[in-house]
Structures are given as structure tokens and as C-alpha cells.
Design a protein around this motif. Structure first.
Motif, PDB file in Angstrom:
ATOM      1  N   GLU A  13     -17.961   1.427  82.016  1.00 41.80           N
ATOM      2  CA  GLU A  13     -17.776   2.651  81.231  1.00 41.80           C
ATOM      3  C   GLU A  13     -16.279   2.879  81.173  1.00 41.80           C
ATOM      4  O   GLU A  13     -15.642   3.046  82.209  1.00 41.80           O
ATOM      5  CB  GLU A  13     -18.418   3.843  81.950  1.00 41.80           C
ATOM      6  CG  GLU A  13     -19.902   3.711  82.216  1.00 41.80           C
ATOM      7  CD  GLU A  13     -20.744   4.034  80.995  1.00 41.80           C
ATOM      8  OE1 GLU A  13     -20.186   4.620  80.048  1.00 41.80           O
ATOM      9  OE2 GLU A  13     -21.939   3.675  81.000  1.00 41.80           O
ATOM     10  N   LYS A  14     -15.701   2.912  79.979  1.00 43.29           N
ATOM     11  CA  LYS A  14     -14.241   3.048  79.889  1.00 43.29           C
ATOM     12  C   LYS A  14     -13.773   4.368  80.501  1.00 43.29           C
ATOM     13  O   LYS A  14     -14.441   5.392  80.406  1.00 43.29           O
ATOM     14  CB  LYS A  14     -13.784   2.957  78.436  1.00 43.29           C
ATOM     15  CG  LYS A  14     -13.963   1.565  77.868  1.00 43.29           C
ATOM     16  CD  LYS A  14     -13.204   1.386  76.572  1.00 43.29           C
ATOM     17  CE  LYS A  14     -13.558   0.058  75.945  1.00 43.29           C
ATOM     18  NZ  LYS A  14     -14.904   0.011  75.362  1.00 43.29           N
ATOM     19  N   ASN A  15     -12.616   4.331  81.136  1.00 44.96           N
ATOM     20  CA  ASN A  15     -12.050   5.538  81.745  1.00 44.96           C
ATOM     21  C   ASN A  15     -11.351   6.388  80.676  1.00 44.96           C
ATOM     22  O   ASN A  15     -11.399   6.073  79.480  1.00 44.96           O
ATOM     23  CB  ASN A  15     -11.092   5.157  82.885  1.00 44.96           C
ATOM     24  CG  ASN A  15      -9.969   4.238  82.395  1.00 44.96           C
ATOM     25  OD1 ASN A  15      -9.675   4.184  81.203  1.00 44.96           O
ATOM     26  ND2 ASN A  15      -9.357   3.524  83.317  1.00 44.96           N
ATOM     27  N   ASP A  16     -10.661   7.464  81.107  1.00 44.07           N
ATOM     28  CA  ASP A  16     -10.035   8.401  80.162  1.00 44.07           C
ATOM     29  C   ASP A  16      -8.976   7.748  79.281  1.00 44.07           C
ATOM     30  O   ASP A  16      -8.694   8.229  78.185  1.00 44.07           O
ATOM     31  CB  ASP A  16      -9.383   9.570  80.926  1.00 44.07           C
ATOM     32  CG  ASP A  16     -10.442  10.469  81.545  1.00 44.07           C
ATOM     33  OD1 ASP A  16     -11.626  10.324  81.154  1.00 44.07           O
ATOM     34  OD2 ASP A  16     -10.104  11.288  82.410  1.00 44.07           O
ATOM     35  N   PHE A  17      -8.380   6.676  79.749  1.00 42.92           N
ATOM     36  CA  PHE A  17      -7.368   5.987  78.943  1.00 42.92           C
ATOM     37  C   PHE A  17      -8.010   5.036  77.933  1.00 42.92           C
ATOM     38  O   PHE A  17      -7.314   4.434  77.120  1.00 42.92           O
ATOM     39  CB  PHE A  17      -6.431   5.173  79.840  1.00 42.92           C
ATOM     40  CG  PHE A  17      -5.691   6.003  80.846  1.00 42.92           C
ATOM     41  CD1 PHE A  17      -4.755   6.936  80.435  1.00 42.92           C
ATOM     42  CD2 PHE A  17      -5.946   5.860  82.196  1.00 42.92           C
ATOM     43  CE1 PHE A  17      -4.068   7.705  81.365  1.00 42.92           C
ATOM     44  CE2 PHE A  17      -5.274   6.629  83.130  1.00 42.92           C
ATOM     45  CZ  PHE A  17      -4.331   7.561  82.717  1.00 42.92           C
ATOM     46  N   GLY A  18      -9.299   4.847  78.042  1.00 41.19           N
ATOM     47  CA  GLY A  18      -9.962   3.879  77.167  1.00 41.19           C
ATOM     48  C   GLY A  18      -9.560   2.451  77.489  1.00 41.19           C
ATOM     49  O   GLY A  18      -9.590   1.568  76.626  1.00 41.19           O
ATOM     50  N   THR A  19      -9.177   2.214  78.729  1.00 33.86           N
ATOM     51  CA  THR A  19      -8.711   0.891  79.143  1.00 33.86           C
ATOM     52  C   THR A  19      -9.699  -0.202  78.731  1.00 33.86           C
ATOM     53  O   THR A  19     -10.843  -0.203  79.177  1.00 33.86           O
ATOM     54  CB  THR A  19      -8.543   0.875  80.687  1.00 33.86           C
ATOM     55  OG1 THR A  19      -7.775   2.015  81.048  1.00 33.86           O
ATOM     56  CG2 THR A  19      -7.851  -0.370  81.154  1.00 33.86           C
ATOM     57  N   MET A  20      -9.240  -1.116  77.883  1.00 32.04           N
ATOM     58  CA  MET A  20     -10.125  -2.177  77.388  1.00 32.04           C
ATOM     59  C   MET A  20     -10.492  -3.163  78.488  1.00 32.04           C
ATOM     60  O   MET A  20     -11.620  -3.613  78.590  1.00 32.04           O
ATOM     61  CB  MET A  20      -9.445  -2.939  76.241  1.00 32.04           C
ATOM     62  CG  MET A  20      -9.368  -2.164  74.939  1.00 32.04           C
ATOM     63  SD  MET A  20     -11.013  -1.925  74.194  1.00 32.04           S
ATOM     64  CE  MET A  20     -11.353  -3.570  73.578  1.00 32.04           C
ATOM     65  N   SER A  21      -9.485  -3.548  79.276  1.00 35.70           N
ATOM     66  CA  SER A  21      -9.731  -4.470  80.370  1.00 35.70           C
ATOM     67  C   SER A  21     -10.256  -3.671  81.565  1.00 35.70           C
ATOM     68  O   SER A  21      -9.819  -2.542  81.802  1.00 35.70           O
ATOM     69  CB  SER A  21      -8.416  -5.179  80.713  1.00 35.70           C
ATOM     70  OG  SER A  21      -8.520  -5.804  81.970  1.00 35.70           O
ATOM     71  N   VAL A  22     -11.197  -4.256  82.301  1.00 38.11           N
ATOM     72  CA  VAL A  22     -11.725  -3.581  83.501  1.00 38.11           C
ATOM     73  C   VAL A  22     -10.570  -3.336  84.479  1.00 38.11           C
ATOM     74  O   VAL A  22      -9.817  -4.262  84.775  1.00 38.11           O
ATOM     75  CB  VAL A  22     -12.806  -4.470  84.169  1.00 38.11           C
ATOM     76  CG1 VAL A  22     -13.197  -3.913  85.537  1.00 38.11           C
ATOM     77  CG2 VAL A  22     -14.024  -4.595  83.275  1.00 38.11           C
ATOM     78  N   PRO A  23     -10.390  -2.105  84.962  1.00 45.98           N
ATOM     79  CA  PRO A  23      -9.299  -1.850  85.913  1.00 45.98           C
ATOM     80  C   PRO A  23      -9.539  -2.542  87.259  1.00 45.98           C
ATOM     81  O   PRO A  23     -10.689  -2.745  87.657  1.00 45.98           O
ATOM     82  CB  PRO A  23      -9.331  -0.325  86.104  1.00 45.98           C
ATOM     83  CG  PRO A  23     -10.153   0.211  84.980  1.00 45.98           C
ATOM     84  CD  PRO A  23     -11.120  -0.861  84.620  1.00 45.98           C
TER      85      PRO A  23
END
Ligand SMILES: *Cc1c(COP(=O)(O)O)cnc(C)c1O
Length: 420
Positions: A13-23
Motif C-alpha cells: 500500500e503506497k505511503n503518503d509520498f506515493g513511493t513507487m518503489s517499496v521502502p
């Protein structure tokens, strides 16, 4: 959703930044904020990260994707393929028990199952996974596991899956399949009634030789086989190390849960979040790479077959290979992965070929995007007596290839000049 899409999207589920790559959650611990939440997590009333030895958000995503591409219910990632195999066995077997293992498995699995586990009171019996006629005679009330590989490393043997699963069903015993070489792209063990899939993710799943790792995945209805089964008291009787918890009473995939809560807690073979991230990158392109590995290996095998100085070639993906009917039967689109063996006249000539190749690296690994060549008789099998070598299908002139993703024409040219 199809496997290719699952490998790219499931579990994140993407975080608030919409990070495309998994953090990468490079953390050891987690702030529970309240004492109540901490207590709930420890009592399994709530599920969530506790400590990275037990779980981690990056590793969770890798586990969810592994479970998804294997069509399983849950997965546990490990620090190495070896610890995954160890966990898959000792989650079911204790001192006094025995395990039944195919005689065509990875060398490290043989040393673990026949020598090291024996020191802990678990004995091993061997069967022929290609002809499992005698398997039934080996099972007794203390047998806990039947273990084999879907495409064995290094023999490249394909098992008789139906027969093994049928016998295991009859005796209500758990089957474990090491699916490292075939990968879930070619073959999904759990769809064939096998109970647990285990992987060295260091190979094709990672794909670029950048991280050691492993995983185990449980079949969707495996709980039903374990609950109330006298063969597996550890799932049905109170676990003293967890305030008398009875796994069979929990609404979770209990095989993976116990491997995590008990084995990961006590043995601690946890993957690093960074390595889980590398394996997530690998899994995203696995389906494309397996197709290309298989195509390249087919071309190289065809070339070697036509070469006058090559005595024999073994690659199940060749139409005239004795195992081709099994590739057709079990493996997607007749893909047969990237391992192949061939034989030349003698020991010295084989060594000279290794010394002459320029693209193939002389390394002990498989599944890398870069091609690898090995001479078992002078390396991995150099301590094995000659008669046992023959039995293992290794001759002085045997050469193994793990064919990578270079252009096949370049690989063929490299081998052609090395063969002289
Ligand atoms: C490499 C390998 C293993 C061991 O995995 P590691 O990640 O090296 O610990 C187990 N099984 C097979 C089939 C392998 O190829």
C-alpha cells in the motif's frame, strides 16, 4: 490476478509520498506507543511488527509476494535458503523422528539431512523421487517429512509428483518441495497438492547474485492436514515456550506462524530488510528472466549437442531429452530453467575449457543473470570417491552451466572457442 501482476503489486500500500518503489524499513524495533498495544501484539490479539527478528514491513511485502506467486497462504522469509530448508524440516520433526529425503537434492541439503540433523536425533531415509515406488515402505509413525526438489540441483531431475503426493496423502504426512531451480514461474508445487514450497531466493528470485536469502510457503489448506493429526503433536499440544499456546486453535496459517514465533524467535535466521528489498526487485522481473534463461539454455544445449567434441548433453528442455515429457507435463510453456550439464572426453580437457571461456565465470552459484561454468570433479565433488561420483552422475569430464541472460550467440561463440 495473474502471477506477473502479483509479483509487481501485491502486499504494498503506497505511503503518503506515493513511493513507487517499496521502502526499505531498515529498523530493528518499533514504537508501540502504548503498553496495551505492546501487550496485544505479544498476545497475538493484534498482528504487527514487534522486532525485526520476527517481522519487518519490507520483509512482510516480500513474504506476501512469495506466498502470492506460489499460490500459497503465507510465507516466511529467511536469511538463507539453507535456513529455510532447516526450518521447513524442524518445524515438523524433533529428536526421535525421521525424515524421508530424495536422493537427488542439493549437496548442502544432503549434508544437513544425513549428517547434521542426525546429531540432533533426527534420522534420514532416502528415496528416488523419479521412481518413488519404495517410498511407502519407508514411512513409519515417526516419519514427519517427505522432501524433494522440483528440478534438482545439480542432477536436473524432475520428480514423479503425483505418486509422491498420493502416498503422502494416504499417510497424512507433510510434503516439502524445494522449488529453487524451477521457480514459481515454471512450476507451482502447492497447486499440485504439495504442502510446503521452500526456496533459496539467492538464485533466480534475486536474479543478480546480490543477496543470500530463503523462504518457505504453506499451502492454503495445510492447517486441515495438521490439526488433529497425531503425527504432529507440536501443532496440537500446548507450546510451553509460548504460555501453553495451542497452534491448532488459532485462526492463522499455523505452519508459517509456528516457524516464525518459535523457530525464528529461537534460531534467529532473519533476513535483513535490505536483502528483502533486493529480493523484491528480483521477484518483479522473475517471469521475464525465466523465459529468457530457458530460451538461452535451449540454444546453448542445442549447439553443444551438435559439437563433435561433446560426448553428451543433459537439458530436460531439449525435445529428445529423456525427461522432456515431464517438462511438457509440469512446466509452463515447456520452459526448463537455466541449468544444464554436458560431458567431454576427460578431466584435463574439461578443466582447459573452464580456463578458456571468457564470458562464463568460474564460480559456484546458479541463477545469476551472468553465466557460470563449473567442473564438479575438480571442485564441488573433488572429495567424493570415484564410484560415488558415478552414482551422483558426475564424470571426470562433466561440466555444468548456469546459463545467464547474455546474448546466446555470444555464449555459443565463447564455448565454441573454448572447446577448440
Ligand atoms: C543454493 C541452493 C540451496 C541453498 O541456498 P542458500 O541460499 O545458498 O543457503 C538450497 N537448495 C537449492 C536447490 C539450491 O540451489
Amino acid at each position: 490476478m495473474n502471477q506477473e501482476t502479483q509479483a509487481l503489486h501485491v502486499g504494498y500500500e503506497k505511503n503518503d509520498f506515493g513511493t513507487m518503489s517499496v521502502p526499505i524499513y531498515q529498523t530493528t524495533a518499533y514504537d508501540f506507543e502504548t503498553a496495551e498495544k505492546a501487550a496485544n501484539l505479544f498476545a497475538l490479539k493484534e498482528l504487527g511488527p514487534i522486532y525485526t527478528r520476527l517481522n519487518n514491513p519490507t520483509t512482510d511485502i516480500f513474504e506476501t509476494r512469495m506466498a502470492s506467486v506460489e499460490n500459497g497462504e503465507a510465507a516466511l522469509a529467511n536469511a538463507s535458503g539453507h535456513s529455510a530448508i532447516l526450518f521447513s524440516i524442524i518445524n515438523l520433526a524433533s529428536a526421535g523422528d525421521n525424515i524421508i529425503v530424495s536422493n537427488k537434492v542439493y549437496g548442502g541439503t544432503t549434508s544437513l539431512t544425513t549428517h547434521t540433523l542426525k546429531r540432533f536425533g533426527i534420522t534420514c531415509k532416502n528415496f528416488d523421487s523419479s521412481n518413488p515406488e519404495d517410498l511407502e515402505d519407508l514411512i513409519d509413525e515417526n516419519s514427519k517429512v517427505i522432501l524433494f526438489e522440483s528440478l534438482s540441483n545439480p542432477q536436473i531431475a524432475i520428480p514423479n509428483v503425483e505418486k509422491i503426493v498420493q502416498i503422502a496423502q494416504k499417510y497424512n504426512i507433510v510434503t516439502i518441495c524445494d522449488n529453487t531451480v524451477a521457480t514459481p514461474i515454471l512450476f507451482q508445487p502447492l497447486n499440485h497438492g504439495i504442502d510446503v514450497a521452500v526456496h533459496s531466493t539467492s538464485k533466480y528470485i534475486n536474479g543478480q547474485g546480490t543477496a543470500i536469502g530463503g523462504a518457505l510457503i504453506q499451502r492454503k489448506d495445510l492447517n486441515d492436514k495438521l490439526i488433529g493429526n497425531k503425527r504432529y503433536p507440536e501443532f496440537n499440544e500446548p507450546d510451553e515456550s509460548y504460555h501453553g499456546l495451542i497452534y491448532a486453535e488459532l485462526p492463522f496459517p499455523i505452519y508459517i506462524l509456528r516457524a516464525r514465533l518459535s523457530l525464528m524467535r529461537d534460531f534467529g535466521a532473519a533476513p535483513s530488510p535490505f536483502n528483502s528489498w533486493l529480493n523484491i526487485q528480483g521477484l518483479e522481473t522473475l517471469h521475464v528472466r525465466m523465459r529468457e534463461h530457458s530460451r538461452n539454455t535451449y540454444k546453448v544445449a542445442k549447439f553443444l549437442k551438435s559439437h563433435p567434441k561433446v560426448k553428451s548433453v543433459s537439458y530436460p528442455g531439449l525435445e529428445d531429452d529423456p525427461q522432456y515429457h515431464l517438462v511438457e507435463k509440469y512446466f509452463k510453456d515447456n520452459m526448463s530453467s537455466g541449468l544444464m550439464n554436458f560431458e567431454v572426453e576427460d578431466f584435463e580437457y574439461a578443466k582447459s575449457i573452464l580456463n578458456s571461456t571468457k564470458i562464463f565465470a568460474v564460480a559456484t552459484n546458479i541463477g545469476d543473470s551472468k553465466s557460470i561454468i563449473t567442473h564438479p570433479a575438480s571442485t564441488t565433488h573433488s572429495q567424493v570417491p570415484m564410484d560415488e561420483l558415478k552414482e551422483a552422475g558426475v564424470n571426470p569430464g562433466s561440466i555444468r552451466l548456469s546459463v545467464g541472460l547474455e546474448n546466446a550467440d555470444d555464449l555459443i561463440e565463447d564455448l565454441k572457442s573454448a572447446l577448440g
